[in-house]
Design a protein around this motif. Sequence first.
Motif, mmCIF file in Angstrom:
data_model
loop_
_atom_site.group_PDB
_atom_site.id
_atom_site.type_symbol
_atom_site.label_atom_id
_atom_site.label_comp_id
_atom_site.label_asym_id
_atom_site.label_seq_id
_atom_site.Cartn_x
_atom_site.Cartn_y
_atom_site.Cartn_z
ATOM 1 N N GLN A 101 48.091 18.521 -1.703
ATOM 2 C CA GLN A 101 49.196 19.233 -1.059
ATOM 3 C C GLN A 101 49.945 18.311 -0.113
ATOM 4 N N GLY A 102 49.241 17.446 0.572
ATOM 5 C CA GLY A 102 49.891 16.500 1.472
ATOM 6 C C GLY A 102 50.737 15.493 0.719
ATOM 7 N N ALA A 103 50.251 15.097 -0.471
ATOM 8 C CA ALA A 103 50.997 14.110 -1.258
ATOM 9 C C ALA A 103 52.351 14.655 -1.694
ATOM 10 N N LYS A 104 52.451 15.942 -1.842
ATOM 11 C CA LYS A 104 53.725 16.536 -2.221
ATOM 12 C C LYS A 104 54.766 16.380 -1.115
ATOM 13 N N LYS A 105 54.293 16.111 0.079
ATOM 14 C CA LYS A 105 55.202 15.881 1.206
ATOM 15 C C LYS A 105 55.118 14.423 1.660
#
Length: 795
Positions: A101-105
């Motif tokens: 989920q962090g990688a998406k940001k």
Amino acid sequence: MDLDALRFANFSQLGEAVTDWNQMAKKLETLRGDAKDNLGGKAAKARWAGENATVTRAFVEKTAGEFTDAHTQARTIARILGDTRDELVSFRTELTEAIAQGAKKNLTVRDTGEGSFTVTMNIHPDRAAKGTTLPEHSQSDVDGLRDRVEAILKKATHSDTSAAEALRLIVDQATYGFSGADYADRDSAAKAVAEAEAIAKILKKDPAGITATELNKVNGTLATYGKDPLFAEKLATSTTPDGLLKFYAGIADPYQGYGADPKQRMEQAKLLQKNLGIALGTATLSDSAGMRSWEQKMIKLGPDELGTDHANNPRGFAVMSNLMRFGDYDDQFLNDYGEKLVAFDKERNVEHMSPWINNWNNGDLNFYSKNDRGRDPMTGFLEALGHNPGASTQFFTQPDGAGAGVDKESEVNENLKYLAKERIWLSDVYVMGGDNKVIAGHDALGHALEAAATGYAYDAEPMAAKDPMIPGNRDLRTAETAGVMEQVVFLYGSEDGPKMLHGQSQLADSLGKMGAAYIDDINYGLSGIGDSAKDPDAFPAKYAGRAEFGNQGAINFLSVLGQNETSHGVVTAAQHLYTLSALDANPATSAQNIDNAHDALTTGAEARGILDHARVQQAETTYKDEAEQQNKSLGRSGDWVKLGAGVVVGGAASPLFRCPGRRRLRSWSPRWPRTRSETRSTPLSDTKSTRASTRARRTRRNRRSSPVRSSTGRAPPSWVRPTTTISRRTPGWTCPPTGRTGPRTSRMPTTRARARVTPAVAPPTRTEPRCYGPERAESRWARSGGGRRTERRSS
């Protein structure tokens, strides 16, 4: 836990371990069943004799128990490992999703070692390829990812460390063998440890500042987890021995907590005494190095003052002895503690100079008796022995080198000799509501000796009559417990015995129960001519290393017990039940059985005669010319039948006697006519000549009394007596409830002449046992010939 350790963890090996442990638990369950049903079951049903009754049987039962503990431990380990593996796998999945989920940001998480990590941009805009649009993120996105990952790592760390601690505590519980700690899952074990840590924090506080809410929490948690082995050990090792004792002394101090509700405070102190004592006892059962160190510190602390402003700054012995009144403690810890307490007490055993009970000691530390303030630590310690039979037997064991029986004081345990004969005991009653005549220490000594001699805690069901007269209660006597009983019989049957019993009247009920538990060995001692020609057939040994009291020793002991109304009643009831069980075990089917039944009757009559003679003599001495008081006292002694359900006879509950018309009596409490001295309508004369003639008549009557009727004149039920008296023939039989009769059997040879059976007075009809009709009258007892053989004395 490090980020990468969880993120890239391979739990396949842990999964294999879980599988192995589950398989092991299943195999051990099969072995446990076999050990319980085959090994343990057959051992329980077998008729053990000689050394096998103690050594082999104990080994077999212990081995069967070890299989149960091994299965429990394997199952618990499998559950904890399985739960931990599942939790860690789920935490790894949760962590992977959070990072995704962090990688998406455009955020990533990097491990920096030692449990720390950083959240940074995954790709810096300056390094991005031309035409690449990077997702944007804010500081709140960074903080959110950081917090989420941190929470996951905390949960994973807790799961890992709590499982490791629980497993370590379980394994350390037993140095040899297996732990019986049983938990359904990792969470339950971890919760027990966490609750212990929370309570330990409260116990470290100043007791003067403890709130009612905190005290309620402590008592509630201790009541719930007091017998949990992991909780108990963690609680003890998370606190210091002196800290625990200071905390309890402060809560028990009557001058603390009076600001709000003193009554509630005292109720909470009472609960704390019991709950904390149980928890500490459970902790001592652990064999871990931490607990061994804790126990040594507690014992070392005993002689020293605690250095507190509460409860008159008591010594360690004074506080710990009141806590150990409750709970199951390690035998060796209790013995080490007791030896140091006795050594310290002996040095200060001076008249009017007690270090415990004096005018300046107002430290009341016991809340369970108006007659015991808890200032004397010896009383609390002896109560602990009363609840821990193994420790008590060890504490009062015979000295090395003592032979069979005890015939001199050098063969008496020093602890027993000091506590029974040498120590100065003082009353320790509360000013309001206490009885100054009561010495609680004597009662506690009796409880400790009960446990040491019988193998049961003094208030266990077989001893307290909560489970009366159920055949099959285990006989826990051994050569070691018999050694304790031999010492007790020697001390209280000696010349000083009557003086000791009258001065220690609180011991009477305990001595009576001990006499009841060894009534078979007492009868065996009475059966011979002096110490020769004893009858092992009529009075067989029920355990290896049976107690040897000697003929005179048994007589002396019964004579002393008979002087006290309480002990007289208990032992008389036991003798009655034991005689009936002996008759039931020897139906009139052979000459040997008839001989055994005859010996049981004559010996039982002798024992009853000794007891009753001592009781009458004591009543005459106590009340002198007060005939009415004498009769009242002897009348109360005649109520011994009421005590019949409250004694352990010959080491175990006696089987009920059987009626020809019924398989088993549910209750049988005959109240046969009393002797002249016990009949209230016939007062005892206060003239010396009349008393002398009465004793002479009683002596003559005893000499010609039948084996069936004791010297008290109480006749047995008519169905025990033969319908006729014939020489050298077994009688016919009659079942009164049904009126059915049976034939006489054929002529049978005998080995000795029998006394003629002459019942004193026929019992009332209402005392006859009930019979459920002719269809049930053909019992084994009836078919075998019914009554007991009797013969005329040859002229």
